[in-house]
Design an enzyme around this catalytic site. Structure first.
Site, PDB file in Angstrom:
ATOM      1  N   TRP A   1      37.295  25.772  44.963  1.00 48.05           N
ATOM      2  CA  TRP A   1      36.728  27.107  45.018  1.00 48.05           C
ATOM      3  C   TRP A   1      36.240  27.500  43.635  1.00 48.05           C
ATOM      4  CZ3 TRP A   1      34.899  30.445  48.345  1.00 48.05           C
ATOM      5  CH2 TRP A   1      34.696  31.767  47.928  1.00 48.05           C
TER       6      TRP A   1
ATOM      7  N   ASN B   1      38.471  36.087  38.300  1.00 48.60           N
ATOM      8  CA  ASN B   1      39.067  34.805  37.899  1.00 48.60           C
ATOM      9  C   ASN B   1      38.924  33.779  39.020  1.00 48.60           C
ATOM     10  OD1 ASN B   1      41.366  34.523  39.583  1.00 48.60           O
ATOM     11  ND2 ASN B   1      42.721  35.538  38.148  1.00 48.60           N
TER      12      ASN B   1
ATOM     13  N   ASN C   1      40.727  32.369  41.197  1.00 47.58           N
ATOM     14  CA  ASN C   1      41.360  32.520  42.517  1.00 47.58           C
ATOM     15  C   ASN C   1      40.736  33.601  43.367  1.00 47.58           C
ATOM     16  OD1 ASN C   1      43.271  30.678  41.632  1.00 47.58           O
ATOM     17  ND2 ASN C   1      44.571  32.288  40.785  1.00 47.58           N
ATOM     18  N   LYS C   2      39.859  34.420  42.809  1.00 49.04           N
ATOM     19  CA  LYS C   2      39.438  35.629  43.509  1.00 49.04           C
ATOM     20  C   LYS C   2      38.191  35.395  44.369  1.00 49.04           C
ATOM     21  CE  LYS C   2      42.987  37.410  41.797  1.00 49.04           C
ATOM     22  NZ  LYS C   2      43.261  38.228  40.647  1.00 49.04           N
ATOM     23  N   CYS C   3      37.893  36.355  45.241  1.00 49.03           N
ATOM     24  CA  CYS C   3      36.766  36.215  46.175  1.00 49.03           C
ATOM     25  C   CYS C   3      35.447  36.066  45.418  1.00 49.03           C
ATOM     26  CB  CYS C   3      36.680  37.425  47.096  1.00 49.03           C
ATOM     27  SG  CYS C   3      38.140  37.642  48.108  1.00 49.03           S
TER      28      CYS C   3
END
Ligand SMILES: *Cc1c(COP(=O)(O)O)cnc(C)c1O
Length: 301
Positions: A22, A193, A195-197
Site C-alpha cells: 500500500w 503516513n 498506513n493511512k487511506c
C-alpha cells in the site's frame, strides 16, 4: 481444520505475495514525483501549495496547511485552539498516542474520557462530567474511520465555550449526517503516513474554516513566523515555533494519491461489505458497524 498452523511450519492460508503493498503506484505517481525531483524547489514548493488547495477543495475546508505528519497537525491544533500551560483538554482513553501527547507538547494536561464499547469512540455522555474551569478543548478521534457523534459534542462545547479538535487521521472521507469529517469541529488533523487511506510516505494536513485558528496554527508550523505560504518571508520570529512544513517531493506524491482517493474509498467500502458478509454469524466476533447517519470509511477493517 488445518493440520498445522503456518507459524508452526504448516502452509500459510494466504500465500506470500498475495497482499499487495500500500498504496498502489501508477504512472501518475511516477510522473508527478519525477517532475518535482527535476524542479528547482525541494523545500515547501508549488506541489505543497497545490496539495493544500486540492485537499481543502476535496474536503470542503477554507484553509489547509500541509505538514510533515498528522502529529504535527495535532500539535498545531492545540495552538489554534489557544491551549496552553495548565489548561485541560479532553481526549478519548483509546486512540493513537498522538491524540494525547499533542496536549502535553503544549504544556497542557490531557483528561481521559472512556470510550463507548459499541463504536470504540469517545463516550459522548461522559464528556460533560470531565469538564472543569480549566478545560479549553475537546479532542475527538474518529477512530478506525467511524465518525464521533458530533451533534451532542458541539452542543456541549457551545454550552461551555470549548473548542473541538477533530483527530481525523484515520477518517479521510468518512461522513456524519452527510457532512465530511474535518468540517464538523473547529479544526482538524489528517495523517498521510504510509498506513493511512491517503499516503505520501509521511505527512499530514491541518484544516479549519476559521481564519484566526489558521493564522495561529501557521505560526507554530514555520519557526514562529507569520508569513503566508506564498508570501515573502521577513525572517522575524513572532512566537515559539517548530518546523512542521512539508517538502515538495512528498507533496507531489500526495497530490497524485489524492486524485485516486475517492476510488480507493469506494473499493474499501466494497471490500468491507464483502468481509462483513463472509464473517457474519462467526461466534464471539464483534464486527465494526456504521449506525444510521454515519458513513464509515472502513479504515483498518
Ligand atoms: C496516524 C495517527 C496519528 C498520527 O499521524 P502521523 O502522521 O503518524 O503523525 C494521530 N492520530 C491517529 C488517530 C492516527 O491514527
Amino acid at each position: 481444520m488445518r493440520e498445522q498452523l503456518a507459524s508452526k511450519g504448516g502452509s500459510p492460508a494466504i500465500p506470500p505475495g498475495t497482499i499487495k503493498p500500500w498504496p498502489p503506484v501508477d504512472d501518475t505517481d511516477r510522473r508527478m514525483v519525477l517532475d518535482s525531483l527535476e524542479s528547482t524547489t525541494h523545500t515547501f514548493g508549488p506541489n505543497c501549495a497545490a496539495l493544500q488547495d486540492e485537499f481543502a477543495a476535496w474536503n470542503g475546508n477554507r484553509f489547509a496547511l500541509t505538514t510533515n505528519s498528522g502529529t504535527a497537525a495535532l500539535h498545531m491544533a492545540m495552538v489554534a485552539a489557544e491551549c496552553g500551560c495548565g489548561d485541560e483538554v479532553i481526549v478519548p482513553a483509546y486512540s493513537w498516542s498522538s491524540s494525547a501527547t499533542c496536549v502535553m507538547q503544549h504544556n497542557a494536561n490531557p483528561v481521559f474520557v472512556d470510550i463507548d464499547f459499541g463504536t470504540m469512540n469517545i463516550a459522548v455522555d461522559q464528556i460533560e462530567e470531565a469538564i472543569t474551569p480549566k478545560t479549553k478543548a475537546i479532542i475527538v478521534v474518529h477512530l478506525h474511520g467511524l465518525p464521533v457523534d458530533m451533534e451532542p459534542v458541539m452542543a456541549i462545547a457551545e454550552k461551555h465555550g470549548l473548542r473541538v479538535i477533530e483527530d481525523a487521521c484515520q477518517a479521510h472521507g468518512a461522513r456524519y449526517q452527510q457532512r465530511k469529517v474535518g468540517r464538523l469541529g473547529h479544526c482538524a488533523a489528517f495523517s498521510l503516513n504510509q498506513n493511512k487511506c491517503l499516503c505520501s510516505g509521511e505527512g499530514g494536513m491541518f484544516v479549519t474554516d476559521d481564519e484566526a485558528m489558521f493564522r495561529r496554527a501557521r505560526t507554530l508550523w514555520s519557526f514562529g513566523e507569520e508569513v503566508a505560504p506564498t508570501g515573502r518571508r521577513d525572517y522575524h520570529v513572532y512566537a515559539m515555533g517548530w518546523m512542521y512544513r512539508n517538502n515538495d517531493l512528498t507533496a507531489a506524491w500526495g497530490r497524485a494519491q489524492l486524485k485516486k482517493l475517492d476510488h480507493y474509498l469506494e473499493v474499501q467500502k466494497e471490500n468491507a461489505a464483502c468481509l462483513t458478509a463472509e464473517l457474519a454469524g462467526t461466534p464471539a466476533l464483534l464486527l465494526p458497524m456504521a449506525p444510521e447517519g454515519y458513513d464509515h470509511n472502513w479504515y483498518n477493517y
